[in-house]
Write an enzyme that holds these catalytic residues in place. Structure first.
Site, PDB file in Angstrom:
ATOM      1  N   HIS A  50       0.840  -1.348   0.070  1.00 46.95           N
ATOM      2  CA  HIS A  50       0.035  -0.141  -0.086  1.00 46.95           C
ATOM      3  C   HIS A  50       0.703   1.237  -0.090  1.00 46.95           C
ATOM      4  CE1 HIS A  50       0.950  -0.548   4.188  1.00 46.95           C
ATOM      5  NE2 HIS A  50       0.848   0.558   4.381  1.00 46.95           N
ATOM      6  N   HIS A  56      -2.047   9.706   7.140  1.00 45.30           N
ATOM      7  CA  HIS A  56      -1.646   8.450   7.882  1.00 45.30           C
ATOM      8  C   HIS A  56      -0.992   9.209   9.424  1.00 45.30           C
ATOM      9  CE1 HIS A  56      -0.787   4.661   9.334  1.00 45.30           C
ATOM     10  NE2 HIS A  56       0.442   4.770   8.882  1.00 45.30           N
ATOM     11  N   HIS A 176       8.440   8.334   9.549  1.00 48.68           N
ATOM     12  CA  HIS A 176       7.228   8.730   8.644  1.00 48.68           C
ATOM     13  C   HIS A 176       7.246  10.318   8.755  1.00 48.68           C
ATOM     14  CE1 HIS A 176       5.513   4.548   9.129  1.00 48.68           C
ATOM     15  NE2 HIS A 176       4.597   5.018   8.349  1.00 48.68           N
TER      16      HIS A 176
HETATM   17 ZN   LIG Z   1       1.189   2.050   5.990  1.00 52.36          ZN
END
Ligand SMILES: [Zn+2]
Length: 223
Positions: A50, A56, A176
């Site tokens: 994905h 997110h 991230h």
């Molecule tokens: Zn992810």
């Protein structure tokens, strides 16, 4: 030559502990006299291969439908890293050096690292050997400084065969966030088994789900 580097989705697909498993349920079945076969799918948007959207890890971040498509299609470099634990800047520099130039002149090497000559990077680790239905949280993740270094050097997309760019137990997701800060798009859970290191054309297209935090994707490499 095409390489399909997508994991196969099925009810056996391994997901993060506690995340929604994949469920595929027939709602119409020709076997039962219906006119056609239809299924209903329930799954985490992060199951299998994905693309993560900025949403997110930030409520203000773009959803998967707003991620720029031009970052998801184009030349990409595949690099193998036999690293357990954190991938550091040094690991990346060594791997890129090995696939790039055979020179012993460190001044030259350092000059070459000041700018990456690619904008999409896929990291091939031992995670590609883990089968689709096995959860293994001992995967390689990015030291936040390595994410920062890649972003600062102009990377637009990072792909990994691991389920995350941060450790499985991470709560604050520093890698991230470092990638997000530089607008680097993250593709997770690839399977690079059997793919030689080198240059490819990457095509990674996530489902267009309004404002969503991620999108399941079919990802291929073309030689
Ligand atoms: Zn992810």
């Amino acid at each position: 030559m095409l390489y399909d580097i997508t994991r196969t989705l099925s009810p056996r697909t391994a997901v993060f502990p506690g995340d929604t498993p994949v469920s595929i349920v027939p709602t119409l079945q020709m076997r039962a006299g219906d006119a056609c076969n239809v299924t209903a799918i329930t799954m985490s948007a992060h199951a299998g291969t994905h693309v993560d959207a900025p949403r997110h890890y930030s409520d203000d971040g773009a959803g998967i439908d707003a991620v720029p498509l031009d970052a998801l299609i184009g030349p990409a470099r595949v690099v193998t890293l036999d690293v357990a634990g954190a991938i550091t800047v040094t690991d990346l520099q060594n791997a890129i050096r090995n696939t790039r130039y055979a020179t012993r002149d460190t001044r030259l090497l350092n000059a070459q690292f000041s700018i990456l000559n690619f904008t999409r990077l896929l990291i091939h680790t031992r995670a590609s050997e883990v089968s689709d239905d096995v959860w293994d949280d001992a995967f390689a993740y990015f030291d936040p400084e390595a994410a920062e270094w890649l972003g600062a050097n102009g990377l637009r997309l990072i792909g990994t065969d691991a389920p995350s760019v941060d450790p499985a137990a991470s709560k604050d997701l520093p890698a991230h966030k470092a990638f997000l800060k530089h607008g680097v798009i993250i593709v997770e859970n690839l399977c690079l088994r059997g793919v030689p290191d080198g240059e490819y054309e990457l095509i990674a297209l996530p489902l267009k789900i309004a404002g969503n935090d991620a999108g399941p994707a079919r990802v291929v490499l073309r030689r």
